[in-house]
Design an enzyme around this catalytic site. Sequence first.
Site, PDB file in Angstrom:
ATOM      1  N   GLU A 277       0.806  -1.223   0.000  1.00 56.64           N
ATOM      2  CA  GLU A 277       0.000   0.000   0.000  1.00 56.64           C
ATOM      3  C   GLU A 277       0.841   1.276   0.000  1.00 56.64           C
ATOM      4  O   GLU A 277       0.688   2.117   0.884  1.00 56.64           O
ATOM      5  CB  GLU A 277      -0.896   0.034   1.245  1.00 56.64           C
ATOM      6  N   PRO A 278       1.719   1.460  -0.963  1.00 58.29           N
ATOM      7  CA  PRO A 278       2.522   2.684  -0.960  1.00 58.29           C
ATOM      8  C   PRO A 278       1.658   3.906  -1.294  1.00 58.29           C
ATOM      9  O   PRO A 278       0.812   3.831  -2.177  1.00 58.29           O
ATOM     10  CB  PRO A 278       3.532   2.430  -2.088  1.00 58.29           C
ATOM     11  N   GLY A 279       1.851   4.983  -0.570  1.00 59.28           N
ATOM     12  CA  GLY A 279       1.160   6.232  -0.898  1.00 59.28           C
ATOM     13  C   GLY A 279       2.193   7.249  -1.332  1.00 59.28           C
ATOM     14  O   GLY A 279       2.410   7.528  -2.508  1.00 59.28           O
ATOM     15  N   ARG A 280       2.909   7.766  -0.334  1.00 59.93           N
ATOM     16  CA  ARG A 280       3.928   8.805  -0.545  1.00 59.93           C
ATOM     17  C   ARG A 280       4.902   8.441  -1.668  1.00 59.93           C
ATOM     18  O   ARG A 280       5.273   9.284  -2.467  1.00 59.93           O
ATOM     19  CB  ARG A 280       4.693   8.948   0.777  1.00 59.93           C
ATOM     20  N   TYR A 321       4.640  18.561  11.400  1.00 64.37           N
ATOM     21  CA  TYR A 321       5.655  17.539  11.747  1.00 64.37           C
ATOM     22  C   TYR A 321       7.076  18.109  11.809  1.00 64.37           C
ATOM     23  O   TYR A 321       8.025  17.344  11.971  1.00 64.37           O
ATOM     24  CB  TYR A 321       5.675  16.421  10.689  1.00 64.37           C
ATOM     25  N   CYS A 347      -2.209  33.849   9.910  1.00 61.63           N
ATOM     26  CA  CYS A 347      -2.000  34.542  11.168  1.00 61.63           C
ATOM     27  C   CYS A 347      -1.616  33.573  12.284  1.00 61.63           C
ATOM     28  O   CYS A 347      -2.390  33.339  13.210  1.00 61.63           O
ATOM     29  CB  CYS A 347      -3.304  35.253  11.492  1.00 61.63           C
ATOM     30  N   GLU A 348      -0.461  32.942  12.136  1.00 60.28           N
ATOM     31  CA  GLU A 348       0.065  32.004  13.148  1.00 60.28           C
ATOM     32  C   GLU A 348       1.565  31.961  13.013  1.00 60.28           C
ATOM     33  O   GLU A 348       2.073  31.860  11.892  1.00 60.28           O
ATOM     34  CB  GLU A 348      -0.426  30.565  12.872  1.00 60.28           C
ATOM     35  N   TYR A 376       0.473  14.217   0.849  1.00 63.49           N
ATOM     36  CA  TYR A 376      -0.006  14.799   2.102  1.00 63.49           C
ATOM     37  C   TYR A 376       0.064  16.328   2.086  1.00 63.49           C
ATOM     38  O   TYR A 376       0.446  16.959   3.065  1.00 63.49           O
ATOM     39  CB  TYR A 376       0.746  14.196   3.302  1.00 63.49           C
TER      40      TYR A 376
HETATM   41  N1  LLP Z   1      -1.807   2.172   4.420  1.00 65.87           N
HETATM   42  C1  LLP Z   1      -2.348   2.652   5.545  1.00 65.87           C
HETATM   43  C2  LLP Z   1      -3.291   1.818   6.291  1.00 65.87           C
HETATM   44  C3  LLP Z   1      -2.012   3.947   5.976  1.00 65.87           C
HETATM   45  O1  LLP Z   1      -2.557   4.433   7.098  1.00 65.87           O
HETATM   46  C4  LLP Z   1      -1.097   4.725   5.225  1.00 65.87           C
HETATM   47  C5  LLP Z   1      -0.739   6.077   5.650  1.00 65.87           C
HETATM   48  C6  LLP Z   1      -0.575   4.179   4.045  1.00 65.87           C
HETATM   49  C7  LLP Z   1      -0.936   2.890   3.672  1.00 65.87           C
HETATM   50  C8  LLP Z   1       0.364   4.923   3.150  1.00 65.87           C
HETATM   51  O2  LLP Z   1       1.534   5.283   3.805  1.00 65.87           O
HETATM   52  P1  LLP Z   1       2.731   5.949   2.942  1.00 65.87           P
HETATM   53  O3  LLP Z   1       3.180   4.909   1.967  1.00 65.87           O
HETATM   54  O4  LLP Z   1       2.171   7.137   2.251  1.00 65.87           O
HETATM   55  O5  LLP Z   1       3.744   6.309   3.938  1.00 65.87           O
HETATM   56  N2  LLP Z   1       0.449  12.947   6.809  1.00 65.87           N
HETATM   57  C9  LLP Z   1       1.667  12.228   7.112  1.00 65.87           C
HETATM   58  C10 LLP Z   1       1.596  10.777   6.690  1.00 65.87           C
HETATM   59  C11 LLP Z   1       0.399  10.018   7.269  1.00 65.87           C
HETATM   60  C12 LLP Z   1       0.331   8.596   6.804  1.00 65.87           C
HETATM   61  C13 LLP Z   1      -0.975   7.970   7.172  1.00 65.87           C
HETATM   62  N3  LLP Z   1      -1.154   6.628   6.741  1.00 65.87           N
HETATM   63  C14 LLP Z   1       2.847  12.947   6.461  1.00 65.87           C
HETATM   64  O6  LLP Z   1       2.635  13.952   5.812  1.00 65.87           O
HETATM   65  O7  LLP Z   1       3.981  12.534   6.637  1.00 65.87           O
END
Ligand code: LLP
Length: 417
Positions: A277-280, A321, A347-348, A376
């Site tokens: 499940e890659p997102g980033r 973060y 304004c912060e 994100y």
């Molecule tokens: N699967 C699940 C169940 C998740 O909760 C997440 C991310 C992912 C996959 C994808 O993770 P990634 O591959 O993108 O790292 N807002 C934060 C990151 C929050 C991640 C939440 N869950 C940031 O900007 O660093």
Amino acid sequence: MQLDSHFSYKNEILHCEGIPLPSLAKKYGTPLFVTSKSAILDSFQRFEKAFAPLNHLTCYSVKANYTLEVIRALVEIGSGFDVNSGGELFRTLKAGANPEKIIMAGVGKTADEIEYALQSRILMLKAESLSEVRRINTIAKKLKRIAPVALRITPNITAETHPYITTGNHEQKFGIDEALAEEVLCEIKSLKHLRILGLDMHIGSQIQDPKYYYDAALKLIHIKSLCETMGIEVEHLDIGGGFPVTYSQEKKATPIEEFAKVLVPLLKSTGAKILLEPGRYMVANASVLLSEVLYIKENHNKKKFIIVDAAMNDLIRPALYGAHHEIIPVVKRGAKKLTADIVGPVCETGDFFARERTIAAVEEGDLVAILSAGAYSTVMASNYNARPRAAEVMVCKGTAKVIRRRETYEQMVANEE
Ligand code: LLP
């Protein structure tokens, strides 16, 4: 500063896939997200190549960037999808994804969300508590369905990353405690409207060391054996997302191939279908946030501020973060440097992109690019200070198109009485 290969300087002007960025800022205004479609596709292909020896489905985690056109690019190239809410499921289906390639997580799915997922016939729901398992069963019964479910297991592994985004230990709200897995499985066996299709984990985000995945996957494999002794056959093992990207050249991300090297032999030996499940990883370095320098000011103590027209409502990662994003001039002005806080108009005091950062000198009216702005950012954007959400443009091989128009003041009040 080494840029993603789809962004480069030509004649001292920053380009994206052959298009000069000042021309986009002029046409569409700032703040403006500019995304390279080829960068997303290249990341996907590199990821697929790394995990190719596994019988697997990569499920892009849309929470990282769910702009429809971004999801569409990944639909076209054959990705599956991980969603975390009814809204993300809606977007993903609207972008044309095949429901059989969608999995749904979420520690607090509502009854409506569960029903929506079941009615949409997605591949599986990842249940995060015994109460949720029971609720899924009740809803499936009402719909006269058998719900395909994976259990999200908390392996009690604390992966080293920012504390807000480490998710694999018992101090956090996610998943079913590994120590309780047997108890939960026993109860599940008596539920008639569920089918356990898989086991799942997600131990955090921006994780640099593959050993955490290895240790957690071992625990998942152990629970798979437990399932088998109880007569439950587990077809899928989902090892989650969290693969890192480079935000700063001083701290390069561990290459994806290193993760594959550690995980592929272990996972292959299970014979299960593997979900990732890659997102980033897919999107972070595919976008920049263009912003105009509005003012430069210096206090009596020589402290300098570069005030730009983007703000924490567009990209909250530095404020939330303390995240590092490189900031570079869109048109180079020579070798001169400047040390300043780079801040937005909100304004912060927390509204900053960088503090005491030395960057190539810029002047009022110049454009800067805030890098690695694809993950994100737009998804965490808000209207704080009643600032309309920024526009987004996608570039592909010399053509640019708007994929999200800039929000208007009228749109911001449209739902209010
Ligand atoms: N699967 C699940 C169940 C998740 O909760 C997440 C991310 C992912 C996959 C994808 O993770 P990634 O591959 O993108 O790292 N807002 C934060 C990151 C929050 C991640 C939440 N869950 C940031 O900007 O660093």
